[in-house]
Design a protein around this motif. Structure first.
Motif, PDB file in Angstrom:
ATOM      1  N   CYS A 293       2.055   3.115   2.363  1.00  0.00           N
ATOM      2  CA  CYS A 293       1.319   4.006   3.260  1.00  0.00           C
ATOM      3  C   CYS A 293       1.992   5.370   3.380  1.00  0.00           C
ATOM      4  O   CYS A 293       3.224   5.474   3.426  1.00  0.00           O
ATOM      5  CB  CYS A 293       1.205   3.390   4.651  1.00  0.00           C
ATOM      6  SG  CYS A 293       0.586   1.696   4.666  1.00  0.00           S
TER       7      CYS A 293
ATOM      8  N   GLY B 134      -8.797   3.168   1.581  1.00  0.00           N
ATOM      9  CA  GLY B 134      -7.425   3.679   1.663  1.00  0.00           C
ATOM     10  C   GLY B 134      -7.282   5.153   1.383  1.00  0.00           C
ATOM     11  O   GLY B 134      -6.172   5.681   1.393  1.00  0.00           O
TER      12      GLY B 134
ATOM     13  N   LYS C 265       0.811  -1.224   0.000  1.00  0.00           N
ATOM     14  CA  LYS C 265       0.000   0.000   0.000  1.00  0.00           C
ATOM     15  C   LYS C 265       0.843   1.272   0.000  1.00  0.00           C
ATOM     16  O   LYS C 265       0.318   2.355  -0.190  1.00  0.00           O
ATOM     17  CB  LYS C 265      -0.938   0.019   1.210  1.00  0.00           C
ATOM     18  CG  LYS C 265      -1.658  -1.304   1.496  1.00  0.00           C
ATOM     19  CD  LYS C 265      -2.409  -1.837   0.301  1.00  0.00           C
ATOM     20  CE  LYS C 265      -3.127  -3.130   0.606  1.00  0.00           C
ATOM     21  NZ  LYS C 265      -2.268  -4.314   0.764  1.00  0.00           N
TER      22      LYS C 265
ATOM     23  N   LEU D  48      -2.770   6.058   9.667  1.00  0.00           N
ATOM     24  CA  LEU D  48      -2.136   5.775   8.378  1.00  0.00           C
ATOM     25  C   LEU D  48      -2.311   6.925   7.389  1.00  0.00           C
ATOM     26  O   LEU D  48      -1.605   7.014   6.395  1.00  0.00           O
ATOM     27  CB  LEU D  48      -2.717   4.491   7.777  1.00  0.00           C
ATOM     28  CG  LEU D  48      -2.372   3.192   8.503  1.00  0.00           C
ATOM     29  CD1 LEU D  48      -3.059   2.010   7.838  1.00  0.00           C
ATOM     30  CD2 LEU D  48      -0.869   2.976   8.562  1.00  0.00           C
TER      31      LEU D  48
ATOM     32  N   LEU E 259      -3.411   5.675   1.799  1.00  0.00           N
ATOM     33  CA  LEU E 259      -2.601   4.669   1.131  1.00  0.00           C
ATOM     34  C   LEU E 259      -2.242   5.175  -0.255  1.00  0.00           C
ATOM     35  O   LEU E 259      -3.121   5.630  -0.992  1.00  0.00           O
ATOM     36  CB  LEU E 259      -3.362   3.343   1.032  1.00  0.00           C
ATOM     37  CG  LEU E 259      -3.953   2.789   2.340  1.00  0.00           C
ATOM     38  CD1 LEU E 259      -4.650   1.461   2.067  1.00  0.00           C
ATOM     39  CD2 LEU E 259      -2.886   2.639   3.406  1.00  0.00           C
TER      40      LEU E 259
END
Length: 317
Positions: free
Chosen positions: A139, A250, A137, A261, A264
């Motif tokens: 991040c 995401g 991903k 996070l 993404l």
């Protein structure tokens, strides 16, 4: 051509004619079938984006367009020279790679939507399948990067996360730190490995191999802000068509971008719960759990100490 293809490749008209007006102007500079040199900024031709250091790039994966062809898996393996893993049938539908690993950086998930109670009424169409090409991903606030003690994991000039094997000491701290189970240690060299978002190709002005090979444009590469805008339009379009279960995973404020996070770099359009695709609904950064865990540990130790004092004082009496 599909509407998604037109959005991703704006210079190709729906008539798909090989006429000058329907192609990107730079295509006309390379009319020969065989080219004896590397095309500069080839990503302009294949993805409609010029790759420049200092900008933020990523993937938008539209799972509603994935046909499970595994072209992305093959392209990733070939470009990065990754070895095959277990050879043979897994018994998991058409999914024989099973998941992401140190030598599988792209993995196509096959989810068979079978209603066991009404199998006679279910039509054997592809609408009964969910498919998704999974990947690292990258991040925006990467836990693996935080956990790395040697600096082997670093953020590139393209806002992606890459492992440098020559600096990695194989400690494995990054493996449990990843909330998506992406990073893996390779038993052949003891080092951590994962998708690099084709860092070497980006430096050469090339679109990542998986996105370039995707025949339906399920995997789209570009600047993150542009991809996000395109993804929102796609969700709205699906909702208008009646697919109200479509949503983004995401992106800021959405499932998958939880627990600090932020977002993404490789995000997804899903049509079912994240768990169905093997994705966590609410991933978090492990570092966020350090303070609460430490507090709980200290409280437990204090409680045990008080209990011991109470017991010993009672015996003395």
């Amino acid at each position: 051509m599909t509407e998604a293809w037109d959005t991703a490749k704006p210079w190709i008209s729906k008539s798909a004619g090989m006429i000058e007006g329907s192609l990107h102007p730079r295509v006309l500079d390379y009319t020969d079938s065989f080219i004896d040199e590397v095309i500069p900024n080839e990503s302009e031709l294949t993805a409609g984006v010029t790759i420049e250091p200092g900008k933020s790039y990523g993937f938008f994966t539209d799972t509603t367009l994935c046909i499970g062809c595994k072209a992305c898996e093959v392209a990733c393996k070939e470009w990065n020279q990754l070895p095959a893993e277990e050879q043979g049938m897994s018994g998991m539908s058409y999914d024989n790679t099973r998941g992401l690993s140190s030598s599988t950086w792209r993995h196509v998930t096959f989810v068979e939507k079978v209603d066991r109670e009404h199998t006679d009424d279910m039509q054997p169409f592809q609408s009964n399948w969910l498919m998704m090409s999974d990947v690292c991903k990258h991040c925006a606030n990467a836990p693996c990067l935080e956990a790395c003690p040697t600096g082997a994991l670093f953020r590139t000039e393209f806002d992606t996360v890459v492992v440098q094997q020559d600096i990695c000491n194989g400690c494995g701290y990054c493996v449990p730190a990843c909330p998506f189970g992406v990073v893996d240690l390779d038993m052949s060299d003891g080092k951590a490995h994962k998708c690099t978002l084709c860092y070497d190709r980006l430096k050469g002005g090339l679109e990542p191999a998986c996105a370039k090979s995707c025949p339906t444009d399920s995997i789209q590469f570009g600047e993150w802000d542009d991809l996000y805008e395109r993804a929102q339009e796609r969700v709205e379009d699906l909702h208008e068509r009646g697919a109200t279960n479509a949503y983004l995973y995401g992106t800021p404020g959405a499932p998958g971008a939880t627990g600090g996070l932020e977002r993404l770099q490789a995000f997804f359009l899903l049509s079912d719960r994240p768990e169905v695709y093997g994705l966590p609904a609410a991933p978090t950064r492990p570092s966020r759990r350090v303070a609460p865990a430490l507090g709980t540990g200290l409280a437990t130790a204090a409680s045990l100490a008080l209990a011991a004092i109470f017991l010993f004082s009672g015996k003395r009496r």
